[in-house]
Design a protein around this motif. Structure first.
Motif, PDB file in Angstrom:
ATOM      1  N   GLU A 204      -4.276   2.237   5.910  1.00 25.06           N
ATOM      2  CA  GLU A 204      -5.577   2.153   5.215  1.00 25.06           C
ATOM      3  C   GLU A 204      -6.488   3.367   5.571  1.00 25.06           C
ATOM      4  O   GLU A 204      -7.325   3.917   4.475  1.00 25.06           O
ATOM      5  CB  GLU A 204      -6.324   0.986   5.434  1.00 25.06           C
ATOM      6  CG  GLU A 204      -5.520  -0.374   5.066  1.00 25.06           C
ATOM      7  CD  GLU A 204      -6.301  -1.648   5.842  1.00 25.06           C
ATOM      8  OE1 GLU A 204      -5.907  -2.666   4.908  1.00 25.06           O
ATOM      9  OE2 GLU A 204      -6.687  -1.648   6.474  1.00 25.06           O
TER      10      GLU A 204
ATOM     11  N   ASP B 255      -7.777   6.058   2.643  1.00 22.00           N
ATOM     12  CA  ASP B 255      -9.255   6.130   2.686  1.00 22.00           C
ATOM     13  C   ASP B 255      -9.598   7.758   2.805  1.00 22.00           C
ATOM     14  O   ASP B 255     -10.687   8.277   2.193  1.00 22.00           O
ATOM     15  CB  ASP B 255     -10.125   5.495   3.755  1.00 22.00           C
ATOM     16  CG  ASP B 255     -10.235   3.903   3.526  1.00 22.00           C
ATOM     17  OD1 ASP B 255     -10.253   3.578   2.407  1.00 22.00           O
ATOM     18  OD2 ASP B 255     -10.423   3.250   4.312  1.00 22.00           O
TER      19      ASP B 255
ATOM     20  N   LEU C  88       0.838  -1.271   0.034  1.00 19.37           N
ATOM     21  CA  LEU C  88       0.088  -0.127   0.008  1.00 19.37           C
ATOM     22  C   LEU C  88       0.863   1.321   0.048  1.00 19.37           C
ATOM     23  O   LEU C  88       0.412   2.478  -0.065  1.00 19.37           O
ATOM     24  CB  LEU C  88      -1.002   0.038   1.196  1.00 19.37           C
ATOM     25  CG  LEU C  88      -2.050  -1.052   1.431  1.00 19.37           C
ATOM     26  CD1 LEU C  88      -2.829  -0.832   2.634  1.00 19.37           C
ATOM     27  CD2 LEU C  88      -3.059  -0.922   0.090  1.00 19.37           C
TER      28      LEU C  88
ATOM     29  N   LEU D 108      -7.939  -2.415  -1.763  1.00 18.35           N
ATOM     30  CA  LEU D 108      -6.746  -1.381  -1.687  1.00 18.35           C
ATOM     31  C   LEU D 108      -5.521  -1.774  -2.055  1.00 18.35           C
ATOM     32  O   LEU D 108      -4.840  -1.044  -2.853  1.00 18.35           O
ATOM     33  CB  LEU D 108      -6.726  -0.675  -0.441  1.00 18.35           C
ATOM     34  CG  LEU D 108      -7.705   0.052   0.270  1.00 18.35           C
ATOM     35  CD1 LEU D 108      -7.231   0.520   1.878  1.00 18.35           C
ATOM     36  CD2 LEU D 108      -8.137   1.090  -0.814  1.00 18.35           C
TER      37      LEU D 108
END
Length: 388
Positions: free
Chosen positions: A290, A294, A256, A365
Motif C-alpha cells: 500500500e 501511495d 493490489l 485501493l
C-alpha cells in the motif's frame, strides 16, 4: 494407507478450525464462539473413533464388549445437535427466538444421547461387532431401540442442518464468498450424510423384514460417511479461515498486485521503498505494498489530466456503472494515462502543465486496482496516452 488418511482428514480439518477459533474464547460473552469450539472439539475425534481398529482397541481398553457403540453413537448425536445450534446462532435473528430454538435443540439431542447410553446399559450385546453392529443387533431388545434412537436423532440433525444451511445459502450476500463456499460445502455434506442414513435405515429395516442387506451398512454407508465428514470439516474451516484477518490481508495483497506492479517503479523514485525479508508476515507485506502504491500515486500527481478523468467518468456512467464505480473507473483511467505518458516521455521529462493537478477521489485501493486491471475504459485511456 489411503483409508487411514481419509479417516484422519476430517478430524484434522476440525482441529485446524479449532486452533483458529480457540483464541476467540477469551470473549466470554459470545455463545457462538463457545458453540463453534464445542462442536469442533466433539467432531474432531469421531471418524477416528468410528474406525474398526479403534473400535476394537476401545472395547479392549474398557473391558466392555461393544462399548464403542454408545460412545460413537452418543458423540454423533451430540455433534448433530451442536451443528444445529451453531447454525441457529450463526444465522442470527431475534434473540428470544434463537434462545428458544437453541434450548429446544439442546433438550432433544441431550435426551437422545442419554437414551442411547441407558438403552445400551439395559440391553445385551455380548458379541463384538466392529462393522455391522446396527444390522446384527437390529432385532435385539433395547439395543434395537438404541440403534433406532441414534438413527432418528442423526436423521433429524442432518435434515435440519442441511435445510437451514440451504435456506441461508439462498439468501446470503454473493460478496461473502468464504461464507457461501462454507455453506455450500455443508449442504453437499448434508446430502451425502442423508444418503448414508438411507443406506443405514434400509439395512436395518431389511433385517426386520427378514432380509440380509448388510452390504448397505458395511460397504455403501462408510464411504458416504467419510466423504460427508470431510466436506463438513471443510465447510466449517472455510468461513473461519476466510473471515480471519490474515486471510483478508492476503486477499487484499493479491488484489493490489496489478496496481503495485504498475506503480512500483515510480514509488522507488520517492526514496521510501525498503526491501522486505522473505519471512515478513502478510500484514507487513500489505502495508509495504500500500505504501508503494501511495508513493507511486504521489510521484505521478503532476501528470494527472482532469480531462481524462472526466471522459472516463462519462464513459463508465454511459455503460451503466454506478456513481461509485464510475468514480473508481475515472480515477484508474487518469492514473493509467499518467503512467502511459510518464513512461512514453522518459524519466528526464517533467510533468504536464497542470498548475493544480486533480487528486484521486477517496476510493479504496482495492477498488482502484480492480478497475485498473479489468476496465475497458481504463485500458482505452492507457492506450491513448501511450500513443499521444
Amino acid at each position: 494407507m489411503s483409508g487411514r488418511l481419509l479417516l484422519l482428514l476430517p478430524g484434522s480439518l476440525m482441529v485446524l478450525a479449532l486452533l483458529i477459533k480457540a483464541p476467540t474464547l477469551r470473549h466470554r460473552d459470545s455463545p457462538l464462539n463457545r458453540t463453534a469450539c464445542g462442536l469442533l472439539l466433539v467432531g474432531a475425534p469421531i471418524t477416528f473413533l468410528a474406525s474398526p481398529p479403534t473400535i476394537a482397541a476401545v472395547n479392549r481398553a474398557t473391558g466392555v464388549v461393544n462399548f464403542s457403540a454408545p460412545l460413537v453413537f452418543g458423540l454423533l448425536t451430540v455433534f448433530s445437535g451442536l451443528c444445529v445450534v451453531l447454525v441457529l446462532r450463526w444465522r442470527g435473528g431475534p434473540p428470544a427466538a434463537v434462545r428458544r430454538a437453541t434450548r429446544l435443540t439442546t433438550a432433544l439431542f441431550g435426551a437422545a444421547t442419554a437414551a442411547i447410553v441407558v438403552l445400551f446399559v439395559i440391553g445385551d450385546a455380548p458379541v463384538e461387532r466392529l462393522e455391522d453392529l446396527d444390522t446384527y443387533y437390529a432385532t435385539t431388545p433395547w439395543i434395537r431401540e438404541m440403534i433406532v434412537c441414534f438413527l432418528v436423532a442423526h436423521t433429524l440433525g442432518t435434515s435440519a442442518l442441511t435445510w437451514l444451511c440451504g435456506k441461508w445459502l439462498a439468501r446470503a450476500d454473493r460478496g461473502l464468498r468464504p461464507l457461501r463456499t462454507g455453506l455450500a460445502l455443508i449442504v453437499v455434506s448434508g446430502l451425502l450424510d442423508l444418503a448414508y442414513l438411507v443406506a443405514k435405515w434400509a439395512s436395518v429395516v431389511a433385517r426386520w423384514a427378514g432380509r440380509d442387506w448388510v452390504f448397505l451398512s458395511t460397504d455403501v454407508a462408510p464411504p458416504l460417511a467419510s466423504a460427508s465428514a470431510l466436506l463438513l470439516g471443510a465447510g466449517f474451516v472455510v468461513p473461519l479461515v476466510g473471515g480471519s484477518a490474515t486471510w483478508q490481508a492476503l486477499g487484499q495483497y493479491r488484489r493490489l498486485r496489478p496496481l503495485w506492479k504498475a506503480l512500483r517503479g515510480f514509488a522507488a523514485g520517492q526514496g521510501r521503498t525498503v526491501p522486505l525479508a522473505w519471512w515478513s508476515p502478510i500484514g507487513i507485506r500489505l502495508l509495504h505494498r500500500e505504501s508503494a502504491i501511495d508513493d507511486g500515486i504521489l510521484a505521478l500527481a503532476g501528470w494527472f489530466d482532469p480531462a481524462v478523468r472526466s471522459a472516463a467518468y462519462e464513459a463508465a456512467r454511459g455503460q451503466g456503472a454506478s456513481e461509485g464505480r464510475a468514480s473508481a473507473v475515472a480515477d484508474a483511467a487518469m492514473l493509467a494515462a499518467a503512467c502511459g505518458r510518464r513512461n512514453a516521455c522518459g524519466p528526464a521529462a517533467g510533468p504536464a502543465q497542470h498548475p493544480e493537478p486533480p487528486r484521486l477521489s477517496d476510493q479504496p485501493l482495492t477498488a482502484l486496482a480492480r478497475e485498473f486491471r479489468s476496465s475497458p475504459v481504463v485500458a482505452a485511456a492507457a492506450r491513448s496516452a501511450a500513443a499521444a
